[in-house]
Scaffold this active site. Sequence first.
Site, PDB file in Angstrom:
ATOM      1  N   LYS A   1     -61.328   9.114  10.763  1.00 23.73           N
ATOM      2  CA  LYS A   1     -61.537   8.122  11.686  1.00 23.73           C
ATOM      3  C   LYS A   1     -61.328   8.403  12.979  1.00 23.73           C
ATOM      4  O   LYS A   1     -62.279   7.898  13.755  1.00 23.73           O
ATOM      5  CB  LYS A   1     -60.135   7.022  11.250  1.00 23.73           C
ATOM      6  CG  LYS A   1     -60.163   6.413   9.944  1.00 23.73           C
ATOM      7  CD  LYS A   1     -59.081   5.321  10.035  1.00 23.73           C
ATOM      8  CE  LYS A   1     -58.863   4.414   8.730  1.00 23.73           C
ATOM      9  NZ  LYS A   1     -57.741   3.700   8.713  1.00 23.73           N
TER      10      LYS A   1
ATOM     11  N   HIS B   1     -68.139   8.378 -24.386  1.00 25.29           N
ATOM     12  CA  HIS B   1     -69.409   8.871 -24.652  1.00 25.29           C
ATOM     13  C   HIS B   1     -70.075   9.697 -23.374  1.00 25.29           C
ATOM     14  O   HIS B   1     -70.931   9.676 -23.111  1.00 25.29           O
ATOM     15  CB  HIS B   1     -70.505   7.789 -24.849  1.00 25.29           C
ATOM     16  CG  HIS B   1     -69.928   6.960 -26.169  1.00 25.29           C
ATOM     17  ND1 HIS B   1     -70.575   7.152 -27.396  1.00 25.29           N
ATOM     18  CD2 HIS B   1     -69.275   5.853 -26.186  1.00 25.29           C
ATOM     19  CE1 HIS B   1     -69.914   6.427 -28.379  1.00 25.29           C
ATOM     20  NE2 HIS B   1     -69.171   5.421 -27.752  1.00 25.29           N
TER      21      HIS B   1
ATOM     22  N   GLU C   1     -54.290   9.109  -2.278  1.00 22.53           N
ATOM     23  CA  GLU C   1     -54.379   8.753  -0.771  1.00 22.53           C
ATOM     24  C   GLU C   1     -52.755   9.078  -0.727  1.00 22.53           C
ATOM     25  O   GLU C   1     -52.095   9.616   0.651  1.00 22.53           O
ATOM     26  CB  GLU C   1     -54.533   7.608  -0.330  1.00 22.53           C
ATOM     27  CG  GLU C   1     -54.883   7.701   1.300  1.00 22.53           C
ATOM     28  CD  GLU C   1     -55.380   6.376   1.759  1.00 22.53           C
ATOM     29  OE1 GLU C   1     -55.683   5.412   0.883  1.00 22.53           O
ATOM     30  OE2 GLU C   1     -55.448   6.228   3.007  1.00 22.53           O
TER      31      GLU C   1
HETATM   32  O1  PA5 Z   1     -53.599   2.929   2.385  1.00 22.82           O
HETATM   33  C1  PA5 Z   1     -53.985   3.053   3.498  1.00 22.82           C
HETATM   34  O2  PA5 Z   1     -53.195   3.296   4.539  1.00 22.82           O
HETATM   35  C2  PA5 Z   1     -55.366   2.853   3.865  1.00 22.82           C
HETATM   36  O3  PA5 Z   1     -56.399   3.053   2.659  1.00 22.82           O
HETATM   37  C3  PA5 Z   1     -55.895   1.694   4.553  1.00 22.82           C
HETATM   38  O4  PA5 Z   1     -55.327   0.615   3.722  1.00 22.82           O
HETATM   39  C4  PA5 Z   1     -57.052   1.600   5.016  1.00 22.82           C
HETATM   40  O5  PA5 Z   1     -57.660   2.692   5.696  1.00 22.82           O
HETATM   41  C5  PA5 Z   1     -57.721   0.295   5.816  1.00 22.82           C
HETATM   42  O6  PA5 Z   1     -56.768   0.287   7.086  1.00 22.82           O
HETATM   43  P1  PA5 Z   1     -56.404  -1.096   7.709  1.00 22.82           P
HETATM   44  O7  PA5 Z   1     -55.803  -1.921   6.703  1.00 22.82           O
HETATM   45  O8  PA5 Z   1     -55.482  -0.614   8.770  1.00 22.82           O
HETATM   46  O9  PA5 Z   1     -57.789  -1.528   8.081  1.00 22.82           O
END
Ligand code: PA5
Length: 411
Positions: A397, A281, A254
């Site tokens: 989203k 494996h 990410e």
């Molecule tokens: O790293 C990130 O920004 C995302 O993985 C968020 O943690 C995830 O989408 C959850 O978002 P939130 O904490 O706003 O619910």
Amino acid sequence: MKNRIHFNVCERQEKVKEALFSAIESERTTIGYYNLPEQNIDDILNYSNAFSDDIETIVVLGIGGSSLGAKAIYEFIRPIKSPKRKLYFFESTDPLNIMAILAKIELEKTHFLVISKSGTTVETISIFKYLYKKQNSPSNYTFITDEGSGLDAFAKKIGSKVFYLPANVGGRFSVLSVVGLLPLALSGVDIKKLLVGANKVKESFFNDGYLKESLLNKAIFYAKYHTTYNINCLFAYSETLRYFSEWYVQLWGESLGKKQCNSAFNVGVTPIGLIGPKDQHSFLQLIVEGTRDKSVTFIKIEDFQNELTVPDIRLPHLESLDTLNGITFHDLITMQSDSVIEALKMQGDIPLDEIIIKQVNEESIGQLIYYYELLTSLVGQLINVNTYNQPGVESGKIILKDKLQKRYKND
Ligand code: PA5
């Protein structure tokens, strides 16, 4: 923690290293996670110490950066230390998963931590609504979110306790903030030691310690060869690191899979989490003989502090495996990882390195977490992406919210 690098680090890169280090130093003044190892955690400790022993289970409602870090640390520590309270994570809208977790908990003995930086994540809020319908006592909930979010306002309205994320700490970099520390403290993890471990890596990097050179060298190599070695495998030789591996995949994917800043190019290094010896494996074949597009980092545990031993018994027709007699499983798993490393070294064209942590404890996992956060920031700088946003994740989203809106109007 040691890091042995088995590939040729890029020579004559002193200027690049200097520029990279000063870019990270300047980022440190704005990006919040860098200084978390030195934060004051009195509020978190006081709050968790005041919890009644009647609360036997802690449930985290959160996803991605709001859950993976705490889960990684909890699952790492669990084999060596029975948790004070069991932690469960509701991360999925899979109804079977929701029912399966619910079946394991007694609502009256459970405290719920609703964790969402934005406060608007569909997975978290849908499951929260479901649970709140069953259990709506405000004292059974603690909320962790950004100050001023809708979730903050809701929590205040019902009179529940709210903690805020520190400024400029993104979801996937938040495990060493209240987001990870509160659930971990409630489950009995020594969060002070976690921060001690993280701080050791921080000091080593920012104060000319040994990890500075190795982190800069690794980041430069990954960035320079990111089109050739576009896959980074983390091969961890312990089941305790299974969820750390998931955390790493999220952090790396990410943060680094992005459109480059001011450029038409899309870049990234694909993270793969492997666990040894199991993946010897399976995936190992692809590393040894497959396309030369992978770098591999082995994580090893120096001392499992466990003397479990293969018994000294001879089995008919299996005499060739008498060589196993009397060996501790600790020595066996170490020999296994060393053999794979040797086999890969013999190939001569697979970039390898080893991270060796001392033992399974809070300090070690604190070190690993901070080491990987730093490495991610360094590579992000060099491949010229915004490490801290996630427009790709946001796009899905937004579409979902639009679909939900249309469905709601049509009802
Ligand atoms: O790293 C990130 O920004 C995302 O993985 C968020 O943690 C995830 O989408 C959850 O978002 P939130 O904490 O706003 O619910």
